[in-house]
Design a protein around this motif. Structure first.
Motif, PDB file in Angstrom:
ATOM      1  N   LEU A  68       0.849  -1.190   0.000  1.00  0.00           N
ATOM      2  CA  LEU A  68       0.000   0.000   0.000  1.00  0.00           C
ATOM      3  C   LEU A  68       0.884   1.239   0.000  1.00  0.00           C
ATOM      4  CD1 LEU A  68      -2.718  -1.008   2.646  1.00  0.00           C
ATOM      5  CD2 LEU A  68      -2.913  -1.088   0.152  1.00  0.00           C
ATOM      6  N   GLU A 128      -2.576   5.510  -0.081  1.00  0.00           N
ATOM      7  CA  GLU A 128      -3.641   4.534   0.136  1.00  0.00           C
ATOM      8  C   GLU A 128      -3.897   4.222   1.602  1.00  0.00           C
ATOM      9  OE1 GLU A 128      -3.619   1.380  -3.329  1.00  0.00           O
ATOM     10  OE2 GLU A 128      -1.547   1.733  -2.665  1.00  0.00           O
ATOM     11  N   THR A 129      -3.103   4.797   2.507  1.00  0.00           N
ATOM     12  CA  THR A 129      -3.256   4.495   3.929  1.00  0.00           C
ATOM     13  C   THR A 129      -3.793   5.698   4.685  1.00  0.00           C
ATOM     14  OG1 THR A 129      -0.977   5.153   4.407  1.00  0.00           O
ATOM     15  CG2 THR A 129      -1.365   2.841   3.860  1.00  0.00           C
ATOM     16  N   ALA A 130      -4.422   5.431   5.820  1.00  0.00           N
ATOM     17  CA  ALA A 130      -5.049   6.490   6.607  1.00  0.00           C
ATOM     18  C   ALA A 130      -4.031   7.411   7.270  1.00  0.00           C
ATOM     19  CB  ALA A 130      -5.965   5.879   7.665  1.00  0.00           C
ATOM     20  N   ASN A 131      -2.870   6.866   7.635  1.00  0.00           N
ATOM     21  CA  ASN A 131      -1.879   7.689   8.334  1.00  0.00           C
ATOM     22  C   ASN A 131      -0.718   8.127   7.449  1.00  0.00           C
ATOM     23  OD1 ASN A 131      -0.518   5.313   7.997  1.00  0.00           O
ATOM     24  ND2 ASN A 131      -0.202   4.887  10.169  1.00  0.00           N
ATOM     25  N   CYS A 183       2.926   0.724   3.401  1.00  0.00           N
ATOM     26  CA  CYS A 183       2.865  -0.589   4.021  1.00  0.00           C
ATOM     27  C   CYS A 183       3.461  -1.630   3.077  1.00  0.00           C
ATOM     28  CB  CYS A 183       1.422  -0.968   4.344  1.00  0.00           C
ATOM     29  SG  CYS A 183       0.680   0.044   5.642  1.00  0.00           S
ATOM     30  N   ASP A 227      -1.665  -7.052   4.040  1.00  0.00           N
ATOM     31  CA  ASP A 227      -3.106  -7.165   4.241  1.00  0.00           C
ATOM     32  C   ASP A 227      -3.401  -8.053   5.445  1.00  0.00           C
ATOM     33  OD1 ASP A 227      -5.724  -9.029   3.368  1.00  0.00           O
ATOM     34  OD2 ASP A 227      -5.953  -6.862   3.074  1.00  0.00           O
ATOM     35  N   CYS A 286      -0.826  -1.834   9.911  1.00  0.00           N
ATOM     36  CA  CYS A 286      -0.048  -0.910   9.099  1.00  0.00           C
ATOM     37  C   CYS A 286      -0.975   0.035   8.333  1.00  0.00           C
ATOM     38  CB  CYS A 286       0.832  -1.694   8.114  1.00  0.00           C
ATOM     39  SG  CYS A 286       1.914  -0.647   7.128  1.00  0.00           S
ATOM     40  N   GLY A 287      -0.699   1.318   8.434  1.00  0.00           N
ATOM     41  CA  GLY A 287      -1.477   2.324   7.721  1.00  0.00           C
ATOM     42  C   GLY A 287      -2.713   2.779   8.456  1.00  0.00           C
ATOM     43  N   GLU A 288      -3.054   2.153   9.576  1.00  0.00           N
ATOM     44  CA  GLU A 288      -4.254   2.498  10.338  1.00  0.00           C
ATOM     45  C   GLU A 288      -3.999   3.727  11.196  1.00  0.00           C
ATOM     46  OE1 GLU A 288      -7.304   0.464  13.597  1.00  0.00           O
ATOM     47  OE2 GLU A 288      -5.617  -0.655  12.781  1.00  0.00           O
TER      48      GLU A 288
END
Length: 562
Positions: free
Chosen positions: A156, A160-163, A167, A258, A422-424
């Motif tokens: 990702l 594409e990630t929230a933070n 990833c 994922d 990851c990415g959250e």
């Protein structure tokens, strides 16, 4: 023992099944930076041989709690170390070994889940009465270019990630052992914080120090430490590099991103870097050799578990239970020790989900984090006790106790934080919660020093015992047993402020520390430190020259891979 068995014993006691899983997993996840944990030991081994062991040998002690009990007379520090050791056994040794061994079994036999594998492992270990096993390693070469391209298919991008974090990407500094202050292994922590926890492990832990106490003389101790330090170069090439190669060969599994994909691969939604080493073994080696190496790792694991179970049971039975039940029979103590083993197993199993989901799924980071929360107060008191004669029992006790409270606070804060994928995006953590564990080790050691020094200076100055500090290791003054002395009358004590009397209440044993008759006595073999500390000139020169070579090699490795 002469120096070669000392060296190999030090190394084999340090390397276990969790090292294969943890070092390889961290190498797969983040590159070679984890190698600094291995190379830092090179300097700590020099400290062990040249600074700590001479005092241990001169004092005539056989265990580390015994040293503190003699240096700071009383029972409460000995009790503290016993309880703390049980916590460390549960949180790092037993749970980490169970996790690494069961992970290997569940990968080799996919039909078994993690907890079924643990039950099988414990059942075998219960019948495994002879502690022993082999250590095996694989030597491979990793190519930086291929590792740099080992990006999983479920990668990702930051968009594409929230933070805003990528990833599955390979770190730009994967080939550096010294990294930025805000990186995953910051250089200030890797140099200073790591030295604190490594000194605790190598210089004050009974398992490691006992190898040195069994040496023929001090020269063999020093040479053994130097050779063990040179061998500590190898784990980077034997464990970290294979972990990186495993990521190259099995990218989508070892470096999965994922959560659902990771769950199907290794039964963890956080990540699967811990499976790097066993996956490499199980996928590449032929059936016969694969089975042999699996047996080797499990034999090493069971050896480690039986040793830990016995040590934990001994600590609880003799240092805690026997002091509560002073008239307990041998049969009762034996039953208690067996029940203690079962309790250690049970608590460690309950702790396994924390091990599995902590430190971004990297086992080695989890072990080092726990050590950073619990170890610094102990090594600080050892250092003060050996090098600062003014440190007394109240100062040591309150330094240990306050350090434990601070360390446990950080530990609880760490493990009660939500484990984000990851990415959250997660709520911003507090300053203490996001402080790196190696930086926290520096802070904790500093606070322990302040507390221990302050309390020592505010309470009665007590004369240190002969041969119990670095400066008195050659003293030939008589040291009597603690039981030979009676408590002095209260009116002979220095006046303590009333507000301190509420906080610092010395037990009767520790208050009897006027236990030295400062007069020369006739030398006896067991009381003459010159006998056990004597070194032949040629051996001494050889030890010092090899120590210089080891220090230069350590500096070179850090600089070359920095």
């Amino acid at each position: 023992m002469w120096f070669l068995p000392v060296a190999f014993s030090l190394y084999s006691s340090n390397i276990g099944s969790s090292s294969f899983i943890g070092l390889a997993g961290s190498g797969a996840a983040a590159g070679i930076a984890v190698g600094v944990f291995e190379w830092n030991a090179m300097i700590c081994l020099l400290m062990l041989g040249w600074l700590f062991v001479p005092v241990y040998l001169a004092s005539g002690i056989k265990t580390m709690p015994e040293f503190l009990q003699r240096r700071f007379p009383g029972e409460r520090i000995q009790l503290y170390l016993a309880v703390l050791s049980l916590f460390i056994y549960i949180f790092t040794k037993i749970s980490a070994d169970l996790f690494s061994g069961s992970l290997f079994i569940s990968l080799a036999i996919p039909q078994l889940n993690l907890y079924v594998a643990i039950i099988i492992l414990l059942s075998i270990t219960a019948a495994y009465s002879v502690a022993g096993g082999l250590k095996a390693v694989i030597y491979v070469e990793a190519l930086w270019a291929k590792y740099n391209c080992s990006i999983p298919s479920d990668y990702l991008s930051p968009q594409e990630t929230a933070n805003g974090a990528a990833c599955g990407a390979v770190r730009a500094d994967f080939d550096h052992v010294l990294r930025a202050p805000d990186a995953d292994l910051p250089w200030p922590g890797a140099i200073f914080g790591l030295t604190i926890i490594a000194t605790w492990y190598w210089c004050t832990d009974q398992v490691l120090v006992q190898r040195c106490l069994a040496a023929k003389n001090l020269s063999h101790v020093k040479l053994g430490c130097v050779i063990a330090g040179l061998i500590k170069v190898t784990p980077v090439f034997l464990m970290v590099f294979p972990g990186m190669i495993s990521r190259i060969l099995f990218t989508d599994e070892v470096a999965c991103v994922d959560p659902d994909n990771c769950k199907s691969v290794c039964n963890s939604r956080i990540g699967c870097s811990n499976i790097a080493y066993p996956t490499l073994i199980l996928r590449l080696l032929p059936a016969g050799l694969r089975g042999m190496l699996m047996a080797v790792m499990l034999a090493a694991l069971m050896s480690s578990l039986t040793s830990t179970f016995n040590s934990g049971a001994t600590l609880f039975t003799l240092d805690i239970y026997a002091k509560i039940r002073k008239n307990a029979s041998q049969a009762e103590l034996l039953i208690v020790s067996r029940l203690t083993m079962l309790a250690l197993c049970g608590i460690s199993i309950l702790w396994l989900p924390i091990v599995q989901n902590s430190s971004d799924g990297q086992l080695f980071d989890y072990i080092q984090a726990i050590t950073s929360y619990l170890g610094p107060p102990v090594v600080t008191i050892f250092v003060l006790g050996i090098f600062w004669p003014r440190c007394n029992e109240p100062g040591a006790f309150w330094g240990l106790l306050c350090g434990l409270v601070i360390g446990l606070s950080k530990m609880l804060l760490e493990f009660t934080q939500p484990t984000g994928l990851c990415g959250e995006a997660l709520p911003n953590p507090t300053v203490l919660a996001k402080m790196h564990y190696l930086h926290f080790a520096i802070l904790l050691a500093f606070l322990t020093v302040i507390i221990a020094v302050t309390v020592s200076l505010l309470t009665r100055d007590r004369k240190f015992l002969p041969r119990m500090t670095y400066w008195t290791r050659f003293s030939n003054k008589k040291r009597k047993s603690i039981t030979e002395f009676k408590t002095k009358e209260e009116n002979t004590r220095a006046e303590v402020p009333k507000w301190l009397k509420c906080l610092i209440r010395e037990n009767k044993t520790s208050s009897s520390e006027e236990m030295i008759e400062e007069q020369p006595v006739q030398k006896k073999e067991h009381e003459d430190p010159s006998e056990i500390l004597r070194e032949e000139k040629s051996w001494n020169i050889a030890a010092n020259l090899t120590a210089v070579f080891l220090a230069v090699a350590c500096v070179f490795l850090h600089a070359y891979f920095a």
